[in-house]
Write a protein that holds these residues in place. Structure first.
Motif, PDB file in Angstrom:
ATOM      1  N   GLU A 189       0.834  -1.210   0.000  1.00  0.00           N
ATOM      2  CA  GLU A 189       0.000   0.000   0.000  1.00  0.00           C
ATOM      3  C   GLU A 189       0.867   1.257   0.000  1.00  0.00           C
ATOM      4  O   GLU A 189       0.538   2.246  -0.657  1.00  0.00           O
ATOM      5  N   ARG A 190       1.971   1.225   0.740  1.00  0.00           N
ATOM      6  CA  ARG A 190       2.865   2.384   0.801  1.00  0.00           C
ATOM      7  C   ARG A 190       3.601   2.561  -0.528  1.00  0.00           C
ATOM      8  O   ARG A 190       3.800   3.677  -1.005  1.00  0.00           O
ATOM      9  N   ILE A 191       3.992   1.436  -1.127  1.00  0.00           N
ATOM     10  CA  ILE A 191       4.678   1.489  -2.424  1.00  0.00           C
ATOM     11  C   ILE A 191       3.755   2.078  -3.480  1.00  0.00           C
ATOM     12  O   ILE A 191       4.143   2.968  -4.240  1.00  0.00           O
ATOM     13  N   LYS A 192       2.525   1.588  -3.510  1.00  0.00           N
ATOM     14  CA  LYS A 192       1.574   2.084  -4.521  1.00  0.00           C
ATOM     15  C   LYS A 192       1.295   3.578  -4.329  1.00  0.00           C
ATOM     16  O   LYS A 192       1.181   4.323  -5.306  1.00  0.00           O
ATOM     17  N   ALA A 193       1.200   4.023  -3.074  1.00  0.00           N
ATOM     18  CA  ALA A 193       0.946   5.440  -2.816  1.00  0.00           C
ATOM     19  C   ALA A 193       2.061   6.311  -3.394  1.00  0.00           C
ATOM     20  O   ALA A 193       1.801   7.378  -3.961  1.00  0.00           O
ATOM     21  N   LEU A 220      10.048  -4.681  -7.452  1.00  0.00           N
ATOM     22  CA  LEU A 220       8.638  -4.316  -7.330  1.00  0.00           C
ATOM     23  C   LEU A 220       7.788  -5.341  -8.071  1.00  0.00           C
ATOM     24  O   LEU A 220       8.257  -5.954  -9.038  1.00  0.00           O
ATOM     25  N   PRO A 221       6.534  -5.546  -7.669  1.00  0.00           N
ATOM     26  CA  PRO A 221       5.655  -6.461  -8.415  1.00  0.00           C
ATOM     27  C   PRO A 221       5.554  -6.039  -9.885  1.00  0.00           C
ATOM     28  O   PRO A 221       5.359  -4.849 -10.172  1.00  0.00           O
ATOM     29  N   SER A 222       5.699  -6.986 -10.791  1.00  0.00           N
ATOM     30  CA  SER A 222       5.650  -6.715 -12.238  1.00  0.00           C
ATOM     31  C   SER A 222       6.591  -5.564 -12.601  1.00  0.00           C
ATOM     32  O   SER A 222       6.268  -4.711 -13.434  1.00  0.00           O
ATOM     33  N   ALA A 255      -4.604  -7.724 -15.065  1.00  0.00           N
ATOM     34  CA  ALA A 255      -4.187  -8.855 -14.228  1.00  0.00           C
ATOM     35  C   ALA A 255      -2.756  -8.727 -13.709  1.00  0.00           C
ATOM     36  O   ALA A 255      -2.455  -9.149 -12.585  1.00  0.00           O
ATOM     37  N   VAL A 256      -1.873  -8.104 -14.481  1.00  0.00           N
ATOM     38  CA  VAL A 256      -0.466  -8.015 -14.064  1.00  0.00           C
ATOM     39  C   VAL A 256      -0.270  -7.018 -12.919  1.00  0.00           C
ATOM     40  O   VAL A 256       0.800  -6.977 -12.307  1.00  0.00           O
ATOM     41  N   LEU A 257      -1.294  -6.223 -12.616  1.00  0.00           N
ATOM     42  CA  LEU A 257      -1.171  -5.218 -11.556  1.00  0.00           C
ATOM     43  C   LEU A 257      -1.903  -5.621 -10.277  1.00  0.00           C
ATOM     44  O   LEU A 257      -1.995  -4.828  -9.335  1.00  0.00           O
ATOM     45  N   ARG A 258      -2.415  -6.835 -10.225  1.00  0.00           N
ATOM     46  CA  ARG A 258      -3.262  -7.251  -9.095  1.00  0.00           C
ATOM     47  C   ARG A 258      -2.585  -7.068  -7.738  1.00  0.00           C
ATOM     48  O   ARG A 258      -3.233  -6.740  -6.754  1.00  0.00           O
ATOM     49  N   GLU A 259      -1.282  -7.309  -7.690  1.00  0.00           N
ATOM     50  CA  GLU A 259      -0.578  -7.222  -6.406  1.00  0.00           C
ATOM     51  C   GLU A 259      -0.593  -5.817  -5.809  1.00  0.00           C
ATOM     52  O   GLU A 259      -0.339  -5.639  -4.615  1.00  0.00           O
ATOM     53  N   TYR A 260      -0.895  -4.809  -6.634  1.00  0.00           N
ATOM     54  CA  TYR A 260      -0.882  -3.440  -6.124  1.00  0.00           C
ATOM     55  C   TYR A 260      -2.168  -3.057  -5.390  1.00  0.00           C
ATOM     56  O   TYR A 260      -2.289  -1.954  -4.874  1.00  0.00           O
ATOM     57  N   ARG A 261      -3.124  -3.950  -5.350  1.00  0.00           N
ATOM     58  CA  ARG A 261      -4.334  -3.770  -4.541  1.00  0.00           C
ATOM     59  C   ARG A 261      -5.090  -2.480  -4.846  1.00  0.00           C
ATOM     60  O   ARG A 261      -5.316  -1.635  -3.970  1.00  0.00           O
ATOM     61  N   PHE A 262      -5.468  -2.333  -6.076  1.00  0.00           N
ATOM     62  CA  PHE A 262      -6.313  -1.207  -6.470  1.00  0.00           C
ATOM     63  C   PHE A 262      -7.697  -1.374  -5.853  1.00  0.00           C
ATOM     64  O   PHE A 262      -8.141  -2.494  -5.604  1.00  0.00           O
ATOM     65  N   SER A 263      -8.390  -0.276  -5.630  1.00  0.00           N
ATOM     66  CA  SER A 263      -9.778  -0.360  -5.170  1.00  0.00           C
ATOM     67  C   SER A 263     -10.615  -0.967  -6.295  1.00  0.00           C
ATOM     68  O   SER A 263     -10.216  -0.950  -7.468  1.00  0.00           O
ATOM     69  N   ASN A 264     -11.780  -1.477  -5.949  1.00  0.00           N
ATOM     70  CA  ASN A 264     -12.655  -2.069  -6.965  1.00  0.00           C
ATOM     71  C   ASN A 264     -13.029  -1.049  -8.043  1.00  0.00           C
ATOM     72  O   ASN A 264     -13.108  -1.376  -9.226  1.00  0.00           O
ATOM     73  N   GLN A 265     -13.270   0.197  -7.607  1.00  0.00           N
ATOM     74  CA  GLN A 265     -13.635   1.232  -8.575  1.00  0.00           C
ATOM     75  C   GLN A 265     -12.477   1.541  -9.514  1.00  0.00           C
ATOM     76  O   GLN A 265     -12.662   1.677 -10.722  1.00  0.00           O
ATOM     77  N   ASP A 266     -11.261   1.656  -8.967  1.00  0.00           N
ATOM     78  CA  ASP A 266     -10.093   1.934  -9.815  1.00  0.00           C
ATOM     79  C   ASP A 266      -9.833   0.781 -10.780  1.00  0.00           C
ATOM     80  O   ASP A 266      -9.481   0.996 -11.939  1.00  0.00           O
ATOM     81  N   LYS A 267     -10.008  -0.433 -10.280  1.00  0.00           N
ATOM     82  CA  LYS A 267      -9.831  -1.609 -11.144  1.00  0.00           C
ATOM     83  C   LYS A 267     -10.823  -1.563 -12.302  1.00  0.00           C
ATOM     84  O   LYS A 267     -10.453  -1.765 -13.469  1.00  0.00           O
ATOM     85  N   LYS A 268     -12.086  -1.265 -11.993  1.00  0.00           N
ATOM     86  CA  LYS A 268     -13.123  -1.185 -13.034  1.00  0.00           C
ATOM     87  C   LYS A 268     -12.786  -0.086 -14.038  1.00  0.00           C
ATOM     88  O   LYS A 268     -12.890  -0.289 -15.257  1.00  0.00           O
ATOM     89  N   ASP A 269     -12.384   1.078 -13.518  1.00  0.00           N
ATOM     90  CA  ASP A 269     -12.084   2.207 -14.415  1.00  0.00           C
ATOM     91  C   ASP A 269     -10.895   1.898 -15.325  1.00  0.00           C
ATOM     92  O   ASP A 269     -10.900   2.278 -16.502  1.00  0.00           O
ATOM     93  N   LEU A 270      -9.893   1.226 -14.812  1.00  0.00           N
ATOM     94  CA  LEU A 270      -8.741   0.854 -15.641  1.00  0.00           C
ATOM     95  C   LEU A 270      -9.149  -0.125 -16.738  1.00  0.00           C
ATOM     96  O   LEU A 270      -8.763   0.019 -17.905  1.00  0.00           O
ATOM     97  N   GLN A 271      -9.916  -1.134 -16.347  1.00  0.00           N
ATOM     98  CA  GLN A 271     -10.340  -2.137 -17.322  1.00  0.00           C
ATOM     99  C   GLN A 271     -11.242  -1.523 -18.396  1.00  0.00           C
ATOM    100  O   GLN A 271     -11.106  -1.831 -19.586  1.00  0.00           O
TER     101      GLN A 271
END
Length: 377
Positions: A189-193, A220-222, A255-271
């Protein structure tokens, strides 16, 4: 800054030392408007709270109290030293001290290790002012010691390079390169921030260059994704634009960014942004079907530069709720009960209205629907 000065005045009247510290001092010297102004003081948290009517214990165990004045909060932290980051988020051990110098010495970079009095006099024991003029990010004291205290500081150095358009001091950069693997111990979470802040910085290409040069990306993941060509990235205030650009440049899915724990809304918006970016043409139905954010993000990897907001504002309707007819009307006109057919026909009406093949008028919709319904059934 007025609130911070008032807080300092009250603390000093009570016999304590108090100063503005950190990023606010850096921004003031750069001529930029400070976002958050923090105050450091020799007063203990309970002593701080006793001087003000309203406060919130935002991190009292670590010496931080938020003072509320006219609904606005200012963080006041007791001078402290800290050590150990077992959870990679907060120090295991915090010791309150009476020395401003000791407090500044625990901070990450010289440009963040200055203090300012209420008279705007600068206290700069580590040469932060000169580094600011030189456009240099340099760790306070021995870089290895600062990064051992909190490995996230390595990524913060890289983030500041793009945010401020600064160079990283060679010794600081060498220390990051030597200890890059330590970033794996930091909570994701700190890395993603920090990476989010890179994405919205003025020069993310600089940060990404340092990320690769120091090999920090490899831990870092991916991490290989960050080696994309960032020269074509248009600066954005939305960090999702950067993550989207990363995926498009690498031809990858979310799928390659899953480890970064995006919120459901951010995940939807990206997709959804990825879906929109693959469409050959954006017609009225596209502007209707996707949100403003999704389409704006999608523009980060396309030549489409129309104002999404203007295109959406020009639509005859913005949502299904604006249709002049609803499901109850359709059931009344057909005598049928609710079922899958209702959703299908509502969608057909919705699309015909959006594409201006049908006026959003109840009688017009009724005539069109009855005609089409009987023709297909």
């Amino acid at each position: 800054m007025i609130r911070a000065k008032y807080i300092i005045k009250r603390l000093k009247e009570a016999g304590f030392e108090a100063y503005m510290v950190g990023g606010a001092v850096r921004d003031h010297l750069r001529g930029a408007m400070p976002h958050d102004i923090d105050v450091a003081t020799s007063a203990a948290p309970e002593q701080v709270k006793a001087l003000f009517e309203r406060s919130i214990d935002t991190g009292i165990e670590h010496g931080t109290v938020m003072i509320l004045i006219e609904g606005q909060g200012t963080e006041v932290t007791t001078f402290r030293t800290e050590s150990g980051y077992t959870d990679n988020r907060r120090p295991d051990k915090v010791e309150f001290v009476n020395s401003l110098h000791e407090d500044l010495m625990r901070r990450d970079f010289t440009i963040n290790s200055m203090a300012m009095t209420e008279q705007m006099d600068i206290i700069d024991p580590f040469g932060g002012r000169e580094d600011l003029k030189a456009g240099l990010i340099r760790a306070v004291g021995v870089p290895e010691e600062r990064f051992a205290e909190d490995a996230l500081r390595m990524l913060r150095a890289i983030r500041f390079s793009g945010q401020l358009n600064f160079r990283i001091d060679p010794k600081t950069k060498q220390a990051i390169t030597r200890h890059a693997e330590r970033i794996q111990s930091v909570a994701i979470e700190r890395i993603k921030a920090e990476l989010d802040k890179v994405m919205v910085s003025t020069a993310p290409v600089i940060s990404m260059s340092y990320l690769i040069e120091t090999r920090l990306n490899q831990f870092l993941p991916s991490g290989g994704l960050f080696e994309a060509d960032w020269s074509g990235y248009a600066q954005s205030d939305d960090p999702l634009s950067g993550w989207f650009y990363l995926l498009k440049q690498n031809g990858e899915t979310f799928a390659v960014l899953r480890e970064y724990r995006f919120s459901n809304q951010d995940k939807k918006d990206l997709q959804r942004a990825l879906e929109a970016s693959d469409l050959p043409e954006w017609d009225a139905w596209v502007y209707y079907s996707f949100t403003e954010r999704q389409l704006t993000i999608a523009q980060a990897a396309s030549h489409k530069r129309q104002s999404v907001r203007e295109q959406q504002a020009a639509l005859p309707i913005r949502s299904k709720s604006e249709l002049a007819a609803n499901g109850r009307d359709l059931m009344e006109w057909t005598g049928e009960k609710a079922g899958p057919w209702l959703k299908q026909w509502t969608l057909l009406i919705e699309k015909a209205v959006v594409e201006r093949r049908l006026a959003n008028d109840k009688e017009r919709i009724k005539d069109w629907f009855i005609d089409e319904y009987h023709r297909h059934t």
